[in-house]
Design a protein around this motif. Sequence first.
Motif, mmCIF file in Angstrom:
data_model
loop_
_atom_site.group_PDB
_atom_site.id
_atom_site.type_symbol
_atom_site.label_atom_id
_atom_site.label_comp_id
_atom_site.label_asym_id
_atom_site.label_seq_id
_atom_site.Cartn_x
_atom_site.Cartn_y
_atom_site.Cartn_z
ATOM 1 N N ASN A 100 0.812 -1.204 0.000
ATOM 2 C CA ASN A 100 0.000 0.000 0.000
ATOM 3 C C ASN A 100 0.852 1.264 0.000
ATOM 4 O O ASN A 100 0.511 2.258 -0.641
ATOM 5 C CB ASN A 100 -0.937 0.006 1.205
ATOM 6 N N GLY A 101 1.965 1.216 0.725
ATOM 7 C CA GLY A 101 2.845 2.377 0.755
ATOM 8 C C GLY A 101 3.496 2.645 -0.588
ATOM 9 O O GLY A 101 3.565 3.797 -1.041
ATOM 10 N N VAL A 102 3.978 1.605 -1.249
ATOM 11 C CA VAL A 102 4.604 1.768 -2.565
ATOM 12 C C VAL A 102 3.595 2.318 -3.576
ATOM 13 O O VAL A 102 3.881 3.272 -4.304
ATOM 14 C CB VAL A 102 5.186 0.427 -3.060
ATOM 15 N N GLY A 103 2.403 1.721 -3.616
ATOM 16 C CA GLY A 103 1.388 2.204 -4.549
ATOM 17 C C GLY A 103 1.010 3.643 -4.287
ATOM 18 O O GLY A 103 0.911 4.457 -5.218
ATOM 19 N N GLY A 104 0.817 3.997 -3.014
ATOM 20 C CA GLY A 104 0.448 5.366 -2.676
ATOM 21 C C GLY A 104 1.537 6.365 -3.018
ATOM 22 O O GLY A 104 1.255 7.462 -3.527
ATOM 23 N N ASN A 105 2.795 6.020 -2.765
ATOM 24 C CA ASN A 105 3.900 6.934 -3.062
ATOM 25 C C ASN A 105 4.047 7.188 -4.556
ATOM 26 O O ASN A 105 4.256 8.326 -4.993
ATOM 27 C CB ASN A 105 5.212 6.370 -2.510
ATOM 28 N N LEU A 106 3.952 6.134 -5.354
ATOM 29 C CA LEU A 106 4.127 6.291 -6.795
ATOM 30 C C LEU A 106 2.986 7.084 -7.422
ATOM 31 O O LEU A 106 3.212 7.962 -8.255
ATOM 32 C CB LEU A 106 4.244 4.915 -7.454
ATOM 33 N N HIS A 138 3.029 12.776 -19.488
ATOM 34 C CA HIS A 138 2.731 12.007 -18.282
ATOM 35 C C HIS A 138 2.770 10.503 -18.540
ATOM 36 O O HIS A 138 2.969 9.727 -17.600
ATOM 37 C CB HIS A 138 1.365 12.412 -17.738
ATOM 38 N N ALA A 139 2.564 10.069 -19.765
ATOM 39 C CA ALA A 139 2.682 8.645 -20.081
ATOM 40 C C ALA A 139 4.123 8.178 -19.887
ATOM 41 O O ALA A 139 4.369 7.064 -19.392
ATOM 42 C CB ALA A 139 2.226 8.382 -21.512
ATOM 43 N N ARG A 140 5.074 9.024 -20.238
ATOM 44 C CA ARG A 140 6.484 8.686 -20.019
ATOM 45 C C ARG A 140 6.775 8.538 -18.531
ATOM 46 O O ARG A 140 7.450 7.592 -18.095
ATOM 47 C CB ARG A 140 7.371 9.768 -20.624
ATOM 48 N N THR A 141 6.241 9.458 -17.718
ATOM 49 C CA THR A 141 6.421 9.369 -16.274
ATOM 50 C C THR A 141 5.772 8.106 -15.725
ATOM 51 O O THR A 141 6.323 7.439 -14.830
ATOM 52 C CB THR A 141 5.819 10.600 -15.580
ATOM 53 N N ALA A 142 4.587 7.753 -16.259
ATOM 54 C CA ALA A 142 3.898 6.540 -15.810
ATOM 55 C C ALA A 142 4.750 5.304 -16.089
ATOM 56 O O ALA A 142 4.825 4.387 -15.257
ATOM 57 C CB ALA A 142 2.539 6.421 -16.505
ATOM 58 N N ARG A 143 5.407 5.286 -17.248
ATOM 59 C CA ARG A 143 6.268 4.141 -17.583
ATOM 60 C C ARG A 143 7.468 4.060 -16.635
ATOM 61 O O ARG A 143 7.887 2.969 -16.220
ATOM 62 C CB ARG A 143 6.734 4.240 -19.039
ATOM 63 N N LEU A 190 7.530 5.154 -13.531
ATOM 64 C CA LEU A 190 7.011 4.720 -12.234
ATOM 65 C C LEU A 190 6.723 3.219 -12.228
ATOM 66 O O LEU A 190 7.018 2.528 -11.238
ATOM 67 C CB LEU A 190 5.746 5.505 -11.888
ATOM 68 N N LEU A 191 6.150 2.706 -13.310
ATOM 69 C CA LEU A 191 5.889 1.264 -13.401
ATOM 70 C C LEU A 191 7.176 0.460 -13.376
ATOM 71 O O LEU A 191 7.231 -0.644 -12.815
ATOM 72 C CB LEU A 191 5.097 0.957 -14.679
ATOM 73 N N LEU A 250 2.173 -5.030 -9.139
ATOM 74 C CA LEU A 250 2.208 -4.330 -10.428
ATOM 75 C C LEU A 250 0.803 -3.960 -10.882
ATOM 76 O O LEU A 250 0.564 -2.854 -11.383
ATOM 77 C CB LEU A 250 2.894 -5.220 -11.469
ATOM 78 N N LEU A 251 -0.152 -4.877 -10.700
ATOM 79 C CA LEU A 251 -1.531 -4.602 -11.097
ATOM 80 C C LEU A 251 -2.107 -3.436 -10.286
ATOM 81 O O LEU A 251 -2.835 -2.595 -10.821
ATOM 82 C CB LEU A 251 -2.382 -5.854 -10.903
#
Length: 466
Positions: A312-318, A358-363, A365-366, A403-404
């Motif tokens: 939960n912490g990793v997902g929230g931070n990203l 923002h798509a580049r940033t999303a990649r 972060l993933l 990841l999901l």
Amino acid sequence: MIKLNSDDSLGSPIVNATRSTQVESEKDSESDEDQIRRLIPSQKKEIEDENVWSISIQMFIPFLLAGFGMVAASLLLDIVQHWPVYRVVSEVYILVPALLGLKGNLEMTLASRLSTHANLGHMDTRKQQWTLIVGNLALIQCQAMVVGLLASVAAVVLGWIPDARFDIHHALLLCASALATASVASFLLGLVTVTVILLSKRMKINPDNIATPIAASLGDLITLALLSGIASLLYDAIDYAPWIAPTCVAFHIVVTPVWGYIAARNPFTKEILDYGWTPVICAMLIGSVGGLTLDYTISNYKGIAVFQLIINGVGGNLVAVQASRISTSLHKESWSDIQEKAVIRFNPFYTYLAKGGHARTARVLLAMVIPGHLIFAYTISYLQAGHTSFTAIFIIVYLTAALLQVILLLYVAQLLVVWLWTRGIDPDNSAIPYLTAIGDLIGTALLGIAFHILYAIGDGDSDVGD
């Protein structure tokens, strides 16, 4: 609600506050909108100059710090659960997720808000910095008191319902612990956030990339340590000084209007004080649902507990980083650009596969999810914490769930931030509480499903189930 219109190019309290604090004589002849439009192009170029490498470096180091902070909080929880106050006043456990959630509701929102101010040039002078710092620290103190009081009342009620027994000393202990913890933790984390923003500005680093993870890095650990320490001291004081807890409660209730008055007088925080309660309260309600889910899953799979804080912490931070960047870009664009770009795009390919932006940033972060979780998981394993063996099947299933979760959160962030903006609501003040609460709910549910799958396919060894 903050309305966007053609007379206000940014349509948020940031602009209103900036207009009220601009006092330089050479700008008096310009209109407010001309001042803003003149400021934006130079700031806008800095975002465009960011490349994947610089973004990755700026994000990954704070991301690791935040992750190790969550690992430390997990180990601390494993220790304090054996303290007398946790055994006798079990309602303290109910306070844990509510108060840890303040990190997403208040400190990470503060980081996002101040990052936008810094990128818009609203923290260039010492006077602007002090105005922003004082107003925002007073604001989060006021919000922390209200949320802390609500969390303690919920803990008292939920603790009373099963057995229909009410202990006034335990009730006062819960209220005093929640209020004191919320106040001190929010103040300390607020100072850390402000320091990070000012240093990143001086070092020419985009604060959107680092402020929210660093704000979260010590959040869980500091909050849990304060809650456990304060609750333990108040529990010991019940026998010889029972007046301490009610005095603490009365003090914090009295000073809350003072913090509210200071925030209401500040041009940067007045609007937030008026309209910023909905996301905080809604996030707490969403978090409560996540708490019920966690309670069910832990009763069946004890190994979930240590990984719940991590996933939960990793997902929230990203997702907080992404939300902060999208919000800042919306504030930076001219009005005509906003009409073109502030479009809600339901196509998930736009969120992850579009060129640049923002798509580049999303990649990026993933790309951090799997290596980050591997580092944190094996740290837990090395320290012999938790109740789960790290088999190959466990790692695959766990990383798939993690990841999901982030994939879903980044998609929701893209929709939510833009939707809030088009509704005239400043996403800097509202998006992150919703996203972190949704992330906790999704992460806990996916983690429960992952452990259920492991048990069903025969990987449910004695560690997974015990």
